[in-house]
Design an enzyme around this catalytic site. Structure first.
Site, PDB file in Angstrom:
ATOM      1  N   ASP A  73       1.000  -1.273  -0.068  1.00 14.36           N
ATOM      2  CA  ASP A  73       0.083  -0.085  -0.024  1.00 14.36           C
ATOM      3  C   ASP A  73       0.875   1.281  -0.060  1.00 14.36           C
ATOM      4  O   ASP A  73       1.840   1.098   0.760  1.00 14.36           O
ATOM      5  CB  ASP A  73      -0.986   0.120   1.219  1.00 14.36           C
ATOM      6  CG  ASP A  73      -1.944   1.029   1.110  1.00 14.36           C
ATOM      7  OD1 ASP A  73      -2.520   1.203  -0.056  1.00 14.36           O
ATOM      8  OD2 ASP A  73      -2.383   1.707   1.964  1.00 14.36           O
ATOM      9  N   LYS A 179      14.544   4.950 -11.216  1.00 17.01           N
ATOM     10  CA  LYS A 179      13.502   5.099 -10.359  1.00 17.01           C
ATOM     11  C   LYS A 179      13.437   3.852  -9.437  1.00 17.01           C
ATOM     12  O   LYS A 179      13.259   4.015  -8.045  1.00 17.01           O
ATOM     13  CB  LYS A 179      11.989   5.000 -10.968  1.00 17.01           C
ATOM     14  CG  LYS A 179      10.681   5.197 -10.146  1.00 17.01           C
ATOM     15  CD  LYS A 179       9.519   5.405 -10.909  1.00 17.01           C
ATOM     16  CE  LYS A 179       8.447   5.210  -9.925  1.00 17.01           C
ATOM     17  NZ  LYS A 179       7.292   4.997 -10.456  1.00 17.01           N
TER      18      LYS A 179
END
Length: 201
Positions: A73, A179
């Protein structure tokens, strides 16, 4: 080959985990997503924290499939908004996953906020649940600032607005490898690698 379920249908998230496993040299683990297993009832994300939501998703996946399950999450916490959107990041503008609307709303809310108070961090909490066994929850943070307008075509979510600490470009302008090396999800997932390597072992 050990199968590990990632409780997501987001192709970009699945790809990210596969890349991180490859780079870490973890062989013998096959990552499967929710589209690769029979459907099951997924509990809504009603937790007050990233940790609660990730753990609930991972427990559901492990119980339903019998596979070790990784769930994450994640979202963005903005200092000037007292840490919001936080767990509401994906549905900040009202509809789940409407990146353009979420970005526009966030920019509007920060319209009057000066540059020195636009600090923020991406947060990813990853949970690994083994059926009938261990539970592990880890957290990765990626500090930065919210830009004045979206820039870049890569990434997803709030990437076009987020300029990592010490950087000059937005997260949406980074290559996938750049990233992975820096991101909140990369930082969290790398903490799970030792446990994932044990399955493969």
């Amino acid at each position: 080959m050990s199968r590990v379920l990632v409780a997501s249908r987001n192709a970009k998230k699945l790809k990210e985990l596969r890349r991180i496993l490859d780079e870490a040299g973890v062989a013998g683990v096959e990552i499967v997503g929710l589209d690769d297993v029979p459907p099951y009832d997924e509990a809504p994300e009603t937790g007050a924290t990233f940790e609660e939501n990730a753990l609930a998703k991972a427990r559901d996946g492990a119980a339903a499939t019998g596979l070790p399950c990784v769930a994450d999450d994640s979202g963005i916490e903005v200092d000037a908004l007292n840490g919001m959107p936080g767990v509401l990041s994906a549905r900040w503008a009202g509809r789940h996953g409407d990146d353009a609307a979420n970005n526009a709303l966030l920019l509007g809310q920060l319209g009057d906020v000066p540059d020195e108070r636009r600090g923020a961090r991406f947060v990813s909490t990853c949970a690994l649940v083994v059926p009938g066994g261990a539970e592990l929850v880890v957290r990765g943070e990626w500090p930065g600032v919210i830009a004045r307008k979206p820039v870049g075509e890569g990434g997803f979510g709030y990437d076009p607005l987020f300029v990592p600490e010490g950087g000059e470009v937005s997260a949406a302008q980074l290559t996938p490898a750049e990233k992975d090396a820096a991101s909140h999800r990369g930082r969290a997932l790398r903490q799970l690698l030792p446990a994932l390597a044990e399955f493969a072992g």
